[in-house]
Motif scaffolding. Structure first.
Motif, PDB file in Angstrom:
ATOM      1  N   ASP A 170       0.836  -1.196   0.000  1.00 51.18           N
ATOM      2  CA  ASP A 170       0.000   0.000   0.000  1.00 51.18           C
ATOM      3  C   ASP A 170       0.871   1.246   0.000  1.00 51.18           C
ATOM      4  N   PHE A 171       1.002   1.868  -1.172  1.00 49.23           N
ATOM      5  CA  PHE A 171       1.780   3.100  -1.287  1.00 49.23           C
ATOM      6  C   PHE A 171       1.022   4.310  -0.742  1.00 49.23           C
ATOM      7  N   ASN A 172      -0.259   4.155  -0.466  1.00 51.59           N
ATOM      8  CA  ASN A 172      -1.098   5.264   0.005  1.00 51.59           C
ATOM      9  C   ASN A 172      -1.482   5.118   1.470  1.00 51.59           C
ATOM     10  N   GLY A 173      -0.787   4.252   2.173  1.00 51.36           N
ATOM     11  CA  GLY A 173      -1.086   4.025   3.581  1.00 51.36           C
ATOM     12  C   GLY A 173      -0.214   4.860   4.491  1.00 51.36           C
ATOM     13  N   GLU A 174       0.178   4.256   5.597  1.00 52.54           N
ATOM     14  CA  GLU A 174       0.949   4.989   6.601  1.00 52.54           C
ATOM     15  C   GLU A 174       2.303   5.428   6.069  1.00 52.54           C
ATOM     16  N   LEU A 181       3.406  -3.905  -6.228  1.00 51.80           N
ATOM     17  CA  LEU A 181       2.451  -3.762  -7.323  1.00 51.80           C
ATOM     18  C   LEU A 181       1.532  -2.573  -7.033  1.00 51.80           C
ATOM     19  N   TYR A 182       1.208  -1.828  -8.058  1.00 51.07           N
ATOM     20  CA  TYR A 182       0.323  -0.674  -7.898  1.00 51.07           C
ATOM     21  C   TYR A 182      -1.143  -1.104  -7.878  1.00 51.07           C
ATOM     22  N   GLN A 183      -1.957  -0.368  -7.110  1.00 48.62           N
ATOM     23  CA  GLN A 183      -3.400  -0.454  -7.282  1.00 48.62           C
ATOM     24  C   GLN A 183      -3.795   0.450  -8.448  1.00 48.62           C
ATOM     25  N   VAL A 184      -4.953   0.143  -9.054  1.00 47.35           N
ATOM     26  CA  VAL A 184      -5.348   0.818 -10.284  1.00 47.35           C
ATOM     27  C   VAL A 184      -6.798   1.275 -10.231  1.00 47.35           C
ATOM     28  N   ALA A 338       4.127  -2.402 -11.698  1.00 48.09           N
ATOM     29  CA  ALA A 338       4.821  -2.379 -10.407  1.00 48.09           C
ATOM     30  C   ALA A 338       5.662  -1.118 -10.328  1.00 48.09           C
ATOM     31  N   GLY A 339       6.180  -0.859  -9.152  1.00 47.12           N
ATOM     32  CA  GLY A 339       7.024   0.324  -9.002  1.00 47.12           C
ATOM     33  C   GLY A 339       7.450   0.501  -7.570  1.00 47.12           C
ATOM     34  N   GLY A 340       7.874   1.705  -7.278  1.00 46.67           N
ATOM     35  CA  GLY A 340       8.324   1.958  -5.921  1.00 46.67           C
ATOM     36  C   GLY A 340       8.700   3.403  -5.697  1.00 46.67           C
ATOM     37  N   PHE A 341       8.915   3.719  -4.438  1.00 44.44           N
ATOM     38  CA  PHE A 341       9.340   5.048  -3.993  1.00 44.44           C
ATOM     39  C   PHE A 341      10.525   4.860  -3.066  1.00 44.44           C
ATOM     40  N   TRP A 342      11.597   5.597  -3.336  1.00 46.87           N
ATOM     41  CA  TRP A 342      12.767   5.481  -2.490  1.00 46.87           C
ATOM     42  C   TRP A 342      13.550   6.777  -2.519  1.00 46.87           C
ATOM     43  N   THR A 343      14.427   6.941  -1.550  1.00 49.95           N
ATOM     44  CA  THR A 343      15.207   8.160  -1.396  1.00 49.95           C
ATOM     45  C   THR A 343      16.645   7.929  -1.860  1.00 49.95           C
TER      46      THR A 343
END
Length: 529
Positions: A170-174, A181-184, A338-343
């Motif tokens: 969940d990229f949109n959670g906490e 995997l992304y939700q669509v 799919a994807g991701g977020f990172w620094t």
């Protein structure tokens, strides 16, 4: 007289939301003006046809030559028709980072902190997983898990995990950071655009007039108040009157264009175009921000990814038949599965790079025909420092605006993108993706800054998230105030990605819908107050 309580310009992500919310209870008459068509066809509704619709009857804008991209002209496709870009996008449901909205508030946009906007994201959402502290259930916008992701998309997530990068569901959670995997924005295997969510359920209501094929020529302004909209339908010029106000939701390129055509914008520029200045507003069309994006690509001998081959074509033909019959199978793909977020930079307050993994080889926004099979990995700079402009090419409303994102003007953007591309390569070289023996389509010494920078400047472009050209703020120079009311003219609100003071750290469809939801409440509050 052709008159309504409210006229909404643009049936895209925000325009669909604001018009639907204003019309749903039947208490107001609303006219929705959209330049394109209804988008009610199986090509739009079938997710897997996305590569074939982006370059069809939509806005196919080009940028001016970009000095940061070695003089290349960038491509800026935008949705035309009900649903706007939500009818042609990759359907990825991402809101951005909580930090983004808290930063908006810190910049003077009172009432736009994360705790202020979260209820509107939840109100809009109907998540298949149900509601919780971060998600909504029962809203108009269906948010689904992917039904048939490609095996290489799962392999991408596993390769990231093998590098000790966290996995998330969940990229949109906490917490936004991680890979998964992304939700669509799909419902029962079909694309669920903003128009299908907000507009189509109200079609036929006596208080809601949906007018497609309506080119907006200018706002009608009388004694400092917007009282209507001048449009052209075919060869016929008309004026649609608004008793209580107009909501401009034409997007980050067309909203400033319409303002400038109406005499609202940088005064000297308007005079150059032969347009009488109604309101000298330099911020109109300024502060353009967009996600600069680099796509790494690898070829594989494996036919498991999507690809251009006899086997791949036969598989897609079977998939189309399955989708027409059952709305299941691989034609439900969003491609950016799919994807991701990172620094990648040590001083970043939140993830500064986003990845989109595509189980196919892409070149030039999918416009170049590529043989064989493989996969692609987008890396984009989430909070670019470079700023560009939108200006008029002419005073003809049918002409495209002049778009200058000014990509990679700020060296900080290149530093972030460099770090993102390097991590892309590390992931592709890690198992299980490495088991596909991927062959780099654009080999470079990834550790050589100069060589990598040159490759980036030769190949990078947008990932389709322009914002900022009608920015919101607490200062007098801003285009709209914190209730999205235009400054310096009455009877006008602006609701779309153009009002964002800073680009959010993620895809812009869900935030634009949230902005439309909020605008509808602001308009209702003023009417009742």
């Amino acid at each position: 007289m052709d008159s309504f309580d409210y006229v909404v310009i643009g049936g895209g992500s925000a325009g669909s939301a604001v018009s639907g919310r204003l019309a749903e209870d039947g208490r107001r008459t609303v006219c929705l003006l959209e330049a394109g068509g209804t988008n009610d066809n199986f090509l739009i509704k079938t997710p897997g046809f996305m590569p074939f619709i982006r370059n069809s009857s939509n806005y196919k804008y080009d940028t001016v030559p970009q000095k940061g991209l070695n003089g290349r002209i960038g491509y800026q496709p935008r949705g035309r028709g009900l649903g706007g870009s939500s009818a042609i996008n990759a359907m990825v449901y991402i809101r951005g980072n909580a930090w983004d909205y808290d930063n908006w508030a810190a910049l003077g946009c009172d009432g736009w902190a994360y705790d202020d906007v979260l209820p509107y994201f939840k109100k809009a959402e109907d998540n298949v997983r149900g509601g919780n502290d971060y998600h909504g259930s029962g809203g108009p916008l269906r948010v689904s898990d992917q039904g048939s992701p490609n095996p290489t998309s799962r392999a991408f997530v596993e390769s990231a995990a093998s590098l000790q990068l966290p996995t998330t569901t969940d990229f949109n959670g906490e917490k936004q950071s991680g890979f998964g995997l992304y939700q669509v924005t799909q419902k029962d295997g079909e694309r669920w655009s903003a128009a299908r969510a907000y507009v189509e359920p109200l079609r036929g209501k006596s208080n809601f007039d949906i007018r497609t094929g309506s080119l907006v020529e200018r706002l009608v302004i009388e004694d400092g108040r917007v009282t209507g909209v001048a449009i052209r339908r075919g060869n016929k010029a008309e004026i649609v009157h608004a008793r209580h106000g107009v909501i401009l939701s034409a997007g980050a390129f067309n909203s400033p264009q319409i303002l400038m055509l109406s005499g609202i914008g940088p005064g000297a520029h308007l005079q150059e175009q032969g347009i009488a200045v109604t309101l000298d507003k330099p911020a109109v069309g300024s502060d353009l921000q967009d996600h600069i994006d680099y796509v790494s690509g690898w070829e594989t001998k494996s036919r498991e990814p999507f690809g251009n081959s006899l086997e791949g074509t036969l598989r897609m033909v079977k998939a189309i038949i399955e989708h027409r019959r059952k709305r299941t199978g691989i034609m439900t793909t969003c491609f950016a599965e799919a994807g991701g977020f990172w620094t990648v930079m040590p001083d970043a307050p939140a993830p500064d790079v986003q990845w989109h993994f595509v189980p196919a080889v892409l070149e030039d926004h999918g416009r170049e025909n590529v043989g064989g099979h493989g996969f692609s990995l987008h890396a984009c700079v989430l909070r670019p420092e470079s700023r560009g402009t939108v200006r008029l090419n002419s005073a003809n409303p049918a002409d495209a605006p002049r778009i200058d994102p000014n990509f990679l003007d700020d060296e900080r953007d290149m530093a972030v993108l460099r770090g993102g591309v390097r991590l892309s390569h590390r992931i592709a070289e890690a198992p299980p993706l490495s088991d596909y023996d991927p062959q780099d389509r654009h080999p470079v010494d990834i550790n050589d800054d100069a060589a990598l920078d040159e490759l980036i400047r030769n190949r990078a472009d947008t990932v389709y998230h322009p914002v900022g050209t009608c920015r919101m703020g607490g200062d007098d120079d801003s285009v709209v105030d914190n209730t999205l009311k235009a400054r310096g003219v009455d009877g006008l609100w602006i609701a779309d990605a153009s009002i964002m003071p800073r680009l959010v750290s993620g895809n812009t469809n869900a935030p634009s819908i949230m902005i439309g939801e909020r605008c509808a409440d602001f308009v209702k509050a003023e009417a009742s107050g």
